[in-house]
Structures are given as structure tokens and as C-alpha cells.
Write an enzyme that holds these catalytic residues in place. Structure first.
Site, mmCIF file in Angstrom:
data_model
loop_
_atom_site.group_PDB
_atom_site.id
_atom_site.type_symbol
_atom_site.label_atom_id
_atom_site.label_comp_id
_atom_site.label_asym_id
_atom_site.label_seq_id
_atom_site.Cartn_x
_atom_site.Cartn_y
_atom_site.Cartn_z
ATOM 1 N N GLY A 1 22.771 43.468 34.198
ATOM 2 C CA GLY A 1 22.503 44.187 32.789
ATOM 3 C C GLY A 1 23.055 43.274 31.786
ATOM 4 O O GLY A 1 22.691 42.032 32.057
ATOM 5 N N GLU B 1 45.136 48.936 39.304
ATOM 6 C CA GLU B 1 45.582 48.136 38.027
ATOM 7 C C GLU B 1 46.668 49.000 37.515
ATOM 8 O O GLU B 1 46.736 50.137 37.412
ATOM 9 C CB GLU B 1 44.475 48.200 37.183
ATOM 10 N N ARG C 1 34.604 46.371 38.085
ATOM 11 C CA ARG C 1 35.728 47.232 38.317
ATOM 12 C C ARG C 1 36.455 46.959 39.867
ATOM 13 O O ARG C 1 35.605 46.309 40.811
ATOM 14 C CB ARG C 1 34.885 48.651 38.458
ATOM 15 N N ILE D 1 25.851 42.356 30.521
ATOM 16 C CA ILE D 1 26.963 41.430 30.812
ATOM 17 C C ILE D 1 26.616 40.324 31.707
ATOM 18 O O ILE D 1 26.746 39.230 31.662
ATOM 19 C CB ILE D 1 28.155 42.153 31.298
ATOM 20 N N THR E 1 34.290 41.000 37.366
ATOM 21 C CA THR E 1 34.875 41.514 36.015
ATOM 22 C C THR E 1 34.470 42.734 35.688
ATOM 23 O O THR E 1 34.605 43.266 34.795
ATOM 24 C CB THR E 1 34.344 40.527 34.846
ATOM 25 N N ARG F 1 18.801 47.037 41.041
ATOM 26 C CA ARG F 1 17.767 48.018 41.377
ATOM 27 C C ARG F 1 16.399 47.781 40.761
ATOM 28 O O ARG F 1 15.444 47.732 41.383
ATOM 29 C CB ARG F 1 18.290 49.519 40.816
ATOM 30 N N HIS G 1 42.480 42.623 33.061
ATOM 31 C CA HIS G 1 41.193 43.526 32.808
ATOM 32 C C HIS G 1 41.261 42.804 31.347
ATOM 33 O O HIS G 1 41.506 44.115 30.348
ATOM 34 C CB HIS G 1 41.843 44.803 33.023
ATOM 35 N N ILE G 2 40.812 41.586 30.829
ATOM 36 C CA ILE G 2 40.895 41.637 29.363
ATOM 37 C C ILE G 2 39.412 41.252 29.098
ATOM 38 O O ILE G 2 39.378 40.570 28.042
ATOM 39 C CB ILE G 2 41.758 40.333 29.136
ATOM 40 N N GLY G 3 38.461 41.444 29.785
ATOM 41 C CA GLY G 3 37.093 41.035 29.559
ATOM 42 C C GLY G 3 36.836 41.315 28.016
ATOM 43 O O GLY G 3 36.179 40.454 27.417
#
Ligand code: DGY
Length: 324
Positions: free
Chosen positions: A154, A266, A237, A156, A235, A177, A285-287
Site C-alpha cells: 500500500g 505493546e 502490527r 507505506i 512496522t 491481493r 511503535h514510533i513509525g
């Protein structure tokens, strides 16, 4: 219109709400609200800006079916029962696009960090083990010309592909997909099956949403099919990989290393063995955690609330079918 916001958010979104004359309350205590607390707060509000992983499930939605909008300040919405919200005709918003570059930067950073054991080397300095220079010790690997496999191409994933293609001339393959002809043209990339992705990737980077189909996709069977020299990056989930299996895969040498910005659960427990492995890099989790991106996310969340206030459709909506 009164909005409840489940954490303090960046100024741009706040400013927009104020300019629109919308009143709001931000939960500023540095602890997660329990679901019962969230329900009881929301009873007195018309709209919710949900930040983090608030549990917006059937129980919540049934108790708060008066809400005119749930604006999630994230692109992912695996914490929300969207089908139930749709049944109740509650629009669900999210913040797509604005965090793609920042999140891809973190995937790229983790890839480099793992390939050169950077986090481990850094820690070794404070442990006093930066001693005798050994030309054959502490060696990393280089990325030039290697194959990047993207799981979920997608927005990202596209940004990650762009970075790897241009920086290291990496060959790009992806498993999705749908085909992405634009990415195929831009990066000479090729769509492959999940098995081919596992077998061919030197770096395998996860950029898909957490859904019942993707949950636990990277388990021991998957790691066993990957190259022994490969690096796994997630990055997206934490639920998309099985952490116990990942630890086994690293300990048994099924893969070379792993870089994670997301874990399950987390926060990760500080005693987790992954934190002491040389070929592992973990971030909390700092994306999307840059000034610019968090401001943009707060703006999109506010725009979704303001649209409802103006009796308009949400500009960034997850369940557009409610308008049918
Ligand atoms: C997202 O937007 O889904 C991110 O993971 C939140 O930081």
C-alpha cells in the site's frame, strides 16, 4: 458538538477544532483509560477522537451508539469493530497517507540497524566491551542489490520500496491481493505469491493491516521457508508475526535478524530475549512519531469531526457504505 479525545494530540488538529467552534476534552493522564471509563466519558460527548489502541468493540459501540463519529487518529483500525459501527451507522474515520513516509523511514532505519547490528553495538559500548579491534568480528551485511520483499504494497510499502530501490538498487518483489502497476513500473517490481516472497526476499518488510487473514502470517512455517541470511522487518502490527516463533527462528538460525517497531503485546516486556539478540533492533511503535506527521494526523482526525459538525461526509472514511 462536544468531542472527547483519548490522549493529548498535536496542535494543528486542536487549532482546527477551536476555529470551528467545537468544544473538546483531552484525556491527559499518562495512563490508558479502561473501556468502562471511556464509555462513561463518551456518554457526555457527541464525537470521539480515538488515539492509540482504544477498544472500540461491540460493547463500546452498543453503549455509545449516540456517537456521531469515531475519528481514529491512526491509519490502522484493527482496534475497531467496523462492521458493528456500520450496522449502527456510525462513521469511522482514519488518517491515511500522511504517515506513509515517516513509517517507511522507520522500516528503512530498522533494516539498516539490523544489517549492521547497530543497536547491539551501541549497547556494547556502555557495557564496556568496545575493546580490542578484531577485523573479523562484529561484521554486518550490505544491502546493495539485494531483494526486498514487501508484504502489503500500500502507501507505506510503496515508500519503503522507493527508499530501497533508490538507495541500494534493491530488487523489489511484493505480495498483495491486488497488483500495483504503478509500483511495477516505478521500481521494476514483481508481484509474487506468499511462498515466493518468503523464499526470495533478503529483506522482508511487513506493511499490511492486521486482519483475521494476516494475523500470525509470520509463524514458524513461514520463517522456516525464508533464507537463512534474511532480515524480517515489521512496522505494521505486532499481531502479524508470532513472537515465540520469531524468537525460535532467530535462535535456530532460520533467519539472520529482525527489526520491529511493533510488538505483541505493546509495550514489550523489558526482559524479552529479543532485546539482547545481536541481530535484532526494536523500537517502541514510533513509525508515525515526527512533529510533521503527528500534526498531520491530528489535522485529518479533526477534519473528520468537523465534517460531521457541518453535516458533511467524512473526508477520510473507513466505512463509506454507511452513506448508501
Ligand atoms: C497507525 O497509524 O496505524 C500507526 O500504527 C499509529 O502510530
Amino acid at each position: 458538538m462536544k468531542v472527547f479525545i483519548t490522549r493529548a494530540i498535536s496542535p494543528e488538529g486542536i487549532q482546527l477544532l477551536q476555529n470551528a467552534g467545537i468544544s473538546f476534552t483531552q484525556w491527559t493522564e499518562k495512563r490508558e483509560l479502561t473501556q468502562d471509563e471511556l464509555i462513561s466519558f463518551c456518554k457526555n460527548y457527541d464525537a470521539l477522537i480515538s488515539v492509540g489502541q482504544d477498544k472500540i468493540d461491540k460493547k463500546f459501540l452498543t453503549a455509545c451508539s449516540h456517537l456521531k463519529v469515531v475519528a481514529q487518529m491512526a491509519v490502522g483500525f484493527d482496534n475497531i469493530d467496523v462492521a458493528e459501527a456500520t450496522k449502527l451507522k456510525i462513521p469511522i474515520g482514519n488518517t491515511p497517507g500522511v504517515l506513509s513516509a515517516a513509517t517507511a523511514d522507520i522500516a528503512f532505519l530498522l533494516m539498516l540497524a539490523v544489517s549492521r547490528k547497530a543497536f547491539f553495538q551501541y549497547k556494547s559500548i556502555s557495557k564496556g566491551t568496545w575493546g580490542y579491534y578484531e577485523p573479523t568480528a562484529n561484521l554486518g551485511i550490505e544491502l546493495h542489490g539485494k531483494t526486498l520483499g514487501i508484504f502489503g504494497l500500500g502507501k507505506i510499502g510503496f515508500e519503503m520500496a522507493a527508499r530501497c530501490y533508490h538507495a541500494y538498487n534493491m530488487k523489489i518483489i511484493y505480495c498483495n491481493r491486488n497488483s500495483n502497476p504503478f509500483a511495477e513500473e516505478k521500481f521494476e517490481s514483481k508481484k509474487v505469491s506468499f511462498e515466493e516472497l518468503l523464499e526470495q526476499s533478503d529483506v522482508l518488510s511487513v506493511h499490511t493491516a492486521l486482519t483475521p487473514e494476516t494475523k500470525g502470517s509470520f509463524n514458524i512455517d513461514a520463517f522456516r521457508q525464508m533464507k537463512k541470511t534474511s532480515i524480517f522487518i515489521n512496522t505494521a502490527r505486532g499481531g502479524i508475526h508470532n513472537e515465540t516463533d520469531l524468537i525460535t527462528a532467530l535462535q535456530d538460525g532460520m533467519i539472520l535478524g529482525a527489526g520491529l517497531d511493533v510488538t505483541n503485546p505493546e509495550p514489550m516486556h523489558p526482559d524479552n530475549v529479543l532485546l539482547n539478540m545481536p541481530n535484532v533492533a526494536i523500537l517502541p511503535h514510533i513509525g508515525s512519531a515526527t512533529e510533521e506527521t503527528r500534526n498531520a494526523m491530528s489535522r485529518l482526525a479533526a477534519e473528520n469531526v468537523i465534517a460531521v459538525y457541518k453535516k458533511e461526509k467524512l473526508p477520510h472514511i473507513v466505512n463509506p457504505e454507511i452513506y448508501k
